[in-house]
Design an enzyme around this catalytic site. Structure first.
Site, PDB file in Angstrom:
ATOM      1  N   PHE A  48      57.140  42.893  53.531  1.00  0.00           N
ATOM      2  CA  PHE A  48      55.866  42.210  53.325  1.00  0.00           C
ATOM      3  C   PHE A  48      55.633  42.086  51.814  1.00  0.00           C
ATOM      4  O   PHE A  48      55.760  43.072  51.080  1.00  0.00           O
ATOM      5  CB  PHE A  48      54.748  43.020  53.985  1.00  0.00           C
ATOM      6  N   ASP A  53      56.447  52.094  55.454  1.00  0.00           N
ATOM      7  CA  ASP A  53      55.231  51.329  55.697  1.00  0.00           C
ATOM      8  C   ASP A  53      55.114  51.154  57.211  1.00  0.00           C
ATOM      9  O   ASP A  53      56.003  50.583  57.850  1.00  0.00           O
ATOM     10  CB  ASP A  53      55.330  49.972  54.977  1.00  0.00           C
ATOM     11  N   TYR A  76      43.527  47.954  60.154  1.00  0.00           N
ATOM     12  CA  TYR A  76      42.929  46.805  60.875  1.00  0.00           C
ATOM     13  C   TYR A  76      43.863  46.093  61.836  1.00  0.00           C
ATOM     14  O   TYR A  76      43.451  45.148  62.490  1.00  0.00           O
ATOM     15  CB  TYR A  76      42.342  45.793  59.884  1.00  0.00           C
ATOM     16  N   LYS A  77      45.126  46.529  61.915  1.00  0.00           N
ATOM     17  CA  LYS A  77      46.060  45.859  62.844  1.00  0.00           C
ATOM     18  C   LYS A  77      45.997  46.564  64.202  1.00  0.00           C
ATOM     19  O   LYS A  77      44.989  46.459  64.893  1.00  0.00           O
ATOM     20  CB  LYS A  77      47.450  45.818  62.234  1.00  0.00           C
ATOM     21  N   ARG A  87      54.370  33.837  65.736  1.00  0.00           N
ATOM     22  CA  ARG A  87      54.387  35.283  65.946  1.00  0.00           C
ATOM     23  C   ARG A  87      53.383  35.679  67.024  1.00  0.00           C
ATOM     24  O   ARG A  87      52.248  35.200  67.020  1.00  0.00           O
ATOM     25  CB  ARG A  87      54.008  35.920  64.607  1.00  0.00           C
TER      26      ARG A  87
HETATM   27  C1  LIG Z   1      49.550  43.802  56.757  1.00  0.00           C
HETATM   28  C2  LIG Z   1      50.473  44.465  55.801  1.00  0.00           C
HETATM   29  C3  LIG Z   1      50.024  44.878  54.544  1.00  0.00           C
HETATM   30  C4  LIG Z   1      48.624  44.558  54.137  1.00  0.00           C
HETATM   31  O1  LIG Z   1      48.215  45.146  52.983  1.00  0.00           O
HETATM   32  P1  LIG Z   1      46.676  45.059  52.578  1.00  0.00           P
HETATM   33  O2  LIG Z   1      46.559  45.817  51.341  1.00  0.00           O
HETATM   34  O3  LIG Z   1      45.886  45.614  53.720  1.00  0.00           O
HETATM   35  O4  LIG Z   1      46.309  43.626  52.416  1.00  0.00           O
HETATM   36  C5  LIG Z   1      50.920  45.558  53.737  1.00  0.00           C
HETATM   37  N1  LIG Z   1      52.186  45.796  54.132  1.00  0.00           N
HETATM   38  C6  LIG Z   1      52.641  45.380  55.334  1.00  0.00           C
HETATM   39  C7  LIG Z   1      54.038  45.680  55.752  1.00  0.00           C
HETATM   40  C8  LIG Z   1      51.800  44.689  56.192  1.00  0.00           C
HETATM   41  O5  LIG Z   1      52.250  44.267  57.366  1.00  0.00           O
END
Ligand SMILES: *Cc1c(COP(=O)(O)O)cnc(C)c1O
Length: 418
Positions: A134, A205, A230-231, A377
Site C-alpha cells: 500500500f 501491516d 476502520y476496515k 475489489r
Molecule cells: C488502508 C491501509 C492503510 C491506510 O493508512 P491510513 O493512515 O489509515 O490512511 C495503510 N496501509 C495499508 C496496507 C492499508 O491497507
C-alpha cells in the site's frame, strides 16, 4: 460460455440458502446496521456501522463529555481508554494487551514502528518492502530514509523475490500480510523466520488481516505490527489505528515521536523525556476519545466470535463468489489466488473498464471498490454477509456486464475517492 439454465440457477439458489441456514455465524448479522437494498462488499475499505453504536456514542458525547467535562479523563476512564481498546484488538491479533496500543493513523504508526525498528539495528541501513505494498507504507518509509540521511535507503522487491532480497544489509522488512489489490497473502510465520535468519526485523501491516481472520503475532514471532481501525474492525471512517511491539523489544524501543503521553509521568510535566515502561511509550499525544469510543463500541461486535469460523466462512464466500463470477462473467480475470492459504478475505478481478463497471455495480446496489489501474475489489466480511448476498451480487454483476450498464459517460468520471 453458455447462459446458466433456469434449473441450474434454482440449484445454486437452494444451495446458497442451505448454506445460510447452516451458517454458525448467522446470528451475528444482527450486531450490525445494514442499509436496505445494498449488498456491501467493501468492509475491507470501510466497515459497516455496528448496531447500537449511535446510542452509545450519544451517551459518550452528552453525558461523558457534556456533563463530566474535563473530569471525564478520570471519572469516565478516558485516560485508560487506549489500553481498553488495545486489549480487545490484542485478542484478535494473537497477543496480550501489554504489547498493543491504539491511536494515530496507520500511516503515522508506520513511521513510529519503522523508526523504532531501525534504532534496534543501528549497524544496518536498508528498509526492505514490497513494490506492491500500500503506497502510504512506502511513502512513509521513503520519507523516513530522507529524514535520517546517513545512507538509509528503501529497497523494493515483490512477493516472488522477497526471500532472496533479504540479506545482511537489511535492517527491517516492512510487509503487508494481505495485498490490498490482489488479496494475496504472505506466510507471516515462515517469512518472519526467514527475515530473522538474516538478522533483520519484521514489521507486519495487518490492515487487511485484523478482524478478517485469526492472526497470531506472538506465535509468528513478529517484531512489530500496525493495522487499521476502520476496515474489518468497523471503527468508523478514520478510526484510530493500532500498533504492536513484541514483548522482547518493549524495554529497548526508543520512540522517535517522544510525546508527552508516552512519558513515564506525563503529569509531572518535567523538562526531560523519560519513556514510559512498556508499550505506553509508543503513545504520542492526547487520545481522540470520541473516535476511540466508537472503535471501542465497534469491537464489542467481535465478543464471543470464533475467528476460526470467520476464516472458514470467509473462504466459503470467496469460493462461491469466484465460482459464480467466473461462470457468469468470463470477461473478468481473477487475480486473487484460488488456494485458501494464499489469500486474505477479498476477491479481485481485473477488467480494463473496471472503474466504470464498479460505478454501475454500485448504482445497482452492490458496493465493492476499484483500485487502479484495473482492479475490481470485493471484500468478504462473514459476520454480516450471507451466501445468498454473494449469489445476488454475482447475478447483478453479470447483468451489469451483459447489458453493458457500465457503458455510460457518468460512470467513467472518476470521483476523488475510488
Ligand atoms: C488502508 C491501509 C492503510 C491506510 O493508512 P491510513 O493512515 O489509515 O490512511 C495503510 N496501509 C495499508 C496496507 C492499508 O491497507
Amino acid at each position: 460460455m453458455s447462459v446458466a439454465k433456469p434449473n441450474q440457477n434454482a440449484d445454486t439458489m437452494a444451495n446458497a440458502q442451505e448454506s445460510d441456514r447452516l451458517d454458525p455465524l448467522k446470528a451475528y448479522r444482527s450486531r450490525f446496521t445494514l442499509p436496505e437494498g445494498v449488498i456491501y462488499l467493501d468492509g475491507n475499505s470501510l466497515g459497516v456501522l455496528p448496531a447500537g453504536l449511535g446510542d452509545r456514542m450519544r451517551d459518550v458525547i452528552e453525558h461523558q463529555w457534556g456533563e463530566r467535562l474535563v473530569r471525564g479523563w478520570n471519572d469516565a476512564g478516558w485516560i485508560d481508554l487506549p489500553s481498553r481498546v488495545a486489549g480487545k484488538i490484542a485478542a484478535l491479533v494473537g497477543t496480550g494487551a501489554n504489547c498493543v496500543t491504539v491511536g494515530d493513523s496507520t500511516s503515522i504508526n508506520v513511521f513510529k514502528v519503522l523508526s523504532a525498528a531501525l534504532s534496534l539495528r543501528p549497524d544496518r541501513r536498508v528498509i526492505l518492502s514490497d513494490r506492491n505494498n500500500f503506497p502510504t507504507d512506502l511513502y512513509v518509509a521513503d520519507g523516513l530514509t530522507r529524514l535520517l540521511g546517513q545512507g538509509y535507503e528503501l529497497k523494493l522487491a515483490t512477493a516472488d523475490t522477497m526471500e532472496e532480497a533479504v540479506d545482511e544489509t537489511v535492517a527491517v522488512v516492512l510487509l503487508t500480510e494481505v495485498d490490498y489489490r490482489t488479496g494475496e497473502r504472505y506466510d507471516m510465520e515462515a517469512m518472519t523466520k526467514h527475515i530473522h535468519g538474516k538478522g533483520a526485523l519484521a514489521i507486519w501491516d495487518l490492515c487487511h488481516s485484523a478482524g478478517a481472520f485469526p492472526v497470531h503475532l506472538d506465535a509468528a514471532g513478529a517484531d512489530f505490527a500496525i493495522g487499521c481501525g476502520y476496515k474489518y474492525l468497523n471503527g468508523g471512517p478514520g478510526a484510530p489505528a493500532f500498533l504492536y511491539v513484541a514483548e522482547r523489544h518493549l524495554e529497548d524501543v526508543a520512540p522517535a515521536l517522544s510525546g508527552w503521553m508516552g512519558h513515564d509521568a506525563p503529569f509531572a510535566f518535567t523538562t526531560d523525556y523519560r519513556p514510559a515502561d512498556g508499550i505506553g511509550r509508543m503513545k504520542v499525544g492526547t487520545p481522540p476519545i470520541l473516535s476511540l469510543s466508537a472503535l471501542n463500541i465497534a469491537l464489542d461486535a467481535f465478543e464471543g466470535v470464533d475467528m476460526a469460523l470467520v476464516r472458514q466462512k470467509s473462504q466459503e464466500l470467496c469460493d462461491r463468489f469466484i465460482a459464480e463470477v467466473e461462470h457468469r462473467c468470463p470477461e473478468l480475470e481473477l487475480v486473487t489466488p484460488r488456494v485458501h492459504e494464499q489469500r486474505g478475505s477479498q476477491v479481485s478481478f481485473r477488467h480494463p473498464e473496471g472503474y466504470a463497471i464498479m460505478q454501475a455495480l454500485i448504482a445497482n446496489g452492490v458496493i465493492g471498490d476499484f483500485r487502479a489501474p484495473d482492479i475490481l475489489r470485493f471484500g468478504m466480511t462473514p459476520l454480516y454477509l450471507r451466501h445468498t448476498d454473494i449469489l445476488a451480487a454475482a447475478e447483478i454483476l453479470e447483468r451489469v456486464l451483459r447489458q453493458k450498464l457500465w457503458d455510460r459517460e457518468e460512470y467513467r468520471t472518476r470521483a476523488k475517492v475510488t
